[in-house]
Design an enzyme around this catalytic site. Structure first.
Site, PDB file in Angstrom:
ATOM      1  N   GLU A 272     -28.281 -10.747  -8.755  1.00  0.00           N
ATOM      2  CA  GLU A 272     -27.828  -9.472  -9.333  1.00  0.00           C
ATOM      3  C   GLU A 272     -29.022  -8.571  -9.665  1.00  0.00           C
ATOM      4  OE1 GLU A 272     -24.591  -8.340  -9.676  1.00  0.00           O
ATOM      5  OE2 GLU A 272     -24.262 -10.121  -8.451  1.00  0.00           O
ATOM      6  N   TRP A 304     -11.786  15.318  -0.263  1.00  0.00           N
ATOM      7  CA  TRP A 304     -11.368  14.588  -1.456  1.00  0.00           C
ATOM      8  C   TRP A 304     -10.235  15.321  -2.177  1.00  0.00           C
ATOM      9  CZ3 TRP A 304     -13.333   9.841  -1.673  1.00  0.00           C
ATOM     10  CH2 TRP A 304     -14.590   9.580  -1.097  1.00  0.00           C
ATOM     11  N   TRP A 357     -16.441  10.349  -5.219  1.00  0.00           N
ATOM     12  CA  TRP A 357     -17.225   9.347  -5.954  1.00  0.00           C
ATOM     13  C   TRP A 357     -18.216   9.988  -6.921  1.00  0.00           C
ATOM     14  CZ3 TRP A 357     -22.492   9.661  -5.021  1.00  0.00           C
ATOM     15  CH2 TRP A 357     -22.891  10.310  -3.848  1.00  0.00           C
ATOM     16  N   TRP A 380     -21.494   3.191  -7.022  1.00  0.00           N
ATOM     17  CA  TRP A 380     -20.410   4.127  -6.676  1.00  0.00           C
ATOM     18  C   TRP A 380     -20.291   4.327  -5.176  1.00  0.00           C
ATOM     19  CZ3 TRP A 380     -16.185   5.877  -8.874  1.00  0.00           C
ATOM     20  CH2 TRP A 380     -16.040   5.659 -10.243  1.00  0.00           C
TER      21      TRP A 380
END
Length: 463
Positions: A272, A304, A357, A380
């Site tokens: 991570e 979008w 986003w 994102w």
């Protein structure tokens, strides 16, 4: 005699494992400076919570340095563009011969640092711009000397470099003289944050790192995806501000892995942390990412949805999807959100509500206590399928399935959507219309199947 070596702290707000402090002090007495740029931070959408923790961290550093007889100064200017002149004036007034700092990877920050270096050198002040504050600060490149665009091969190379470069953490600064009396620092740009959840003292933060590695590292791979369990480190706000150093992180992971017969090289938590380095390095290799551009340029052609009511329902945690709403309320109430939930809510906003986003990215930055541009942008764009090594566009999280899988008893939902707490473990993931009416909980803002198909069709059309 005043110190001639100046350490300029930025996103490395710590005394332990701070290379700029350690290396500068080898050459003589030091003093330490922080330059606040509140208007710039606001332009960068830094949240009240993050600025609150940043101010508390600066105060902790000031108090700890004072005990060691090391002077600390806080200067306030508006923007990055004002930093070079302010720093030069400070150096000239205090007869500073050399300035030490760690580089940063984002575009505005690196431009600021270039301007500072140039200004100092023109005025005959030495400038030591050290490597950036990453686990692997050098570029991780393919055999063709190109940046990686896929995480897994990057991670393999990164791990090899990490083994080669591993070195012990730097010691905290030595005492320089008598303790200095200092006042508490409480700047007016400091926002409110949950100081009951996020301690600002460096000693406590380092203790928290140790306790996580000692007690939770082994179970982390199996439990990290379940938001009701306290299985993650919750160290991200400190990593964002540089309250923990990369060598200290690695050293602690290695120590506790050895103690528990684990291979530190295969550690899931280390993986991570590699994502953090990956996203930060992308900003250097692909500067367009710093300018609100998608990594995949063809996705700029997506049209979008601009529904303000749907966006507001998402922000407020009133979408009618219990796991999404619980996650958003956790964010709004604590300034933090579990990583599995970040993926669920981001997929929901970009794929099901089909909202840009960039709107989600901005809301996260303005609300998160651990908002960090590179990781937030990377996450994102991953969720929206516009980014580097992103989720395939046809992969759309089903919120109900995610909820049933990762919050099977509804424990997390009950914590943050208390109006549903009397429902059974089976009902809570998708209440009936009658139950919604009874508890004052909204109907779903979108039909999952229909919205999923529309999103896939929109991406298909790009071909």
């Amino acid at each position: 005699m005043s110190a001639s070596q100046l350490v300029w702290l930025r996103n490395d707000l710590r005394l332990d494992d701070n290379p700029a402090i350690a290396q500068a002090q080898q050459l003589g007495d030091i003093q330490v400076l922080f330059i606040a740029t509140a208007k710039q931070w606001r332009q960068h959408d830094e949240s009240d919570a993050k600025l609150g923790l940043k101010a508390a961290s600066i105060n902790d550093i000031c108090q700890n340095l004072a005990k060691k007889g090391i002077a600390f100064t806080l200067i306030e200017v508006d923007y990055f563009a004002d930093v070079a002149d302010a720093l030069l004036a400070f150096c000239q007034q205090n007869k500073i011969e050399a300035v030490w700092f760690q580089q940063e990877t984002a575009l505005d920050e690196s431009r600021r640092d270039e301007q500072v270096s140039q200004t100092l050198l023109e005025n005959h002040i030495e400038c030591h711009a050290l490597e950036s504050d990453l686990l692997v600060p050098v570029p991780v490149l393919t055999q063709k000397e190109e940046p990686y665009k896929v995480f897994t091969p990057y991670y393999r190379s990164w791990r090899t470099l990490l083994e080669d470069r591993a070195r012990p953490p730097y010691d905290e600064p030595a005492k320089q003289g008598k303790a200095i009396k200092v006042k508490n620092i409480n700047p007016d740009w400091a926002g409110k944050y949950r100081d009951d959840l996020w301690l600002a003292q460096e000693t406590e933060i380092l203790q928290k790192l140790q306790q996580f590695c000692q007690k939770k590292l082994k179970a982390y791979p199996d439990k990290r995806d379940y938001p009701a369990m306290p299985a993650t480190s919750t160290l991200s706000p400190y990593l964002t501000l540089g309250r923990i150093g990369p060598r200290r992180l690695l050293h602690t992971i290695q120590y506790y892995c050895a103690e528990q017969n684990l291979h530190w090289q295969d550690n899931d938590w280390l993986r991570e942390l590699a994502w953090r380095d990956f996203y930060r390095q992308l900003l250097i290799h692909f500067p367009e990412l710093n300018k609100e551009k998608p990594f995949k340029p063809e996705t700029e052609n997506l049209v979008w949805n601009d529904s303000e009511s749907a966006y507001k329902a998402w922000c407020d945690g009133n979408t009618g999807f219990p796991i999404v709403d619980a996650a958003m309320r956790q964010l709004n109430q604590t300034g933090w959100m579990h990583n599995r939930l970040r993926m669920i809510v981001a997929s929901f906003l970009t794929k099901l509500l089909f909202i840009d986003w960039r709107q989600g990215e901005k809301y996260f930055m303005q609300t998160l206590i651990d908002g960090e541009f590179a990781a937030n942008n990377g996450g994102w764009q991953w969720s929206a399928s516009t980014g580097c090594d992103a989720a395939p566009y046809f992969r759309v999280f089903n919120p109900q399935r995610q909820s049933e899988k990762f919050d099977p008893d509804g424990e997390f939902i009950r914590r943050f959507v208390p109006e549903l707490k009397s429902l059974s473990a089976k009902q809570i993931h998708s209440p009936t219309s009658a139950q919604r009416k009874e508890f004052g909980y909204p109907e779903p803002v979108v039909d999952y199947k229909k919205a999923r198909q529309e999103a896939i069709s929109a991406f298909d059309a790009l071909k």
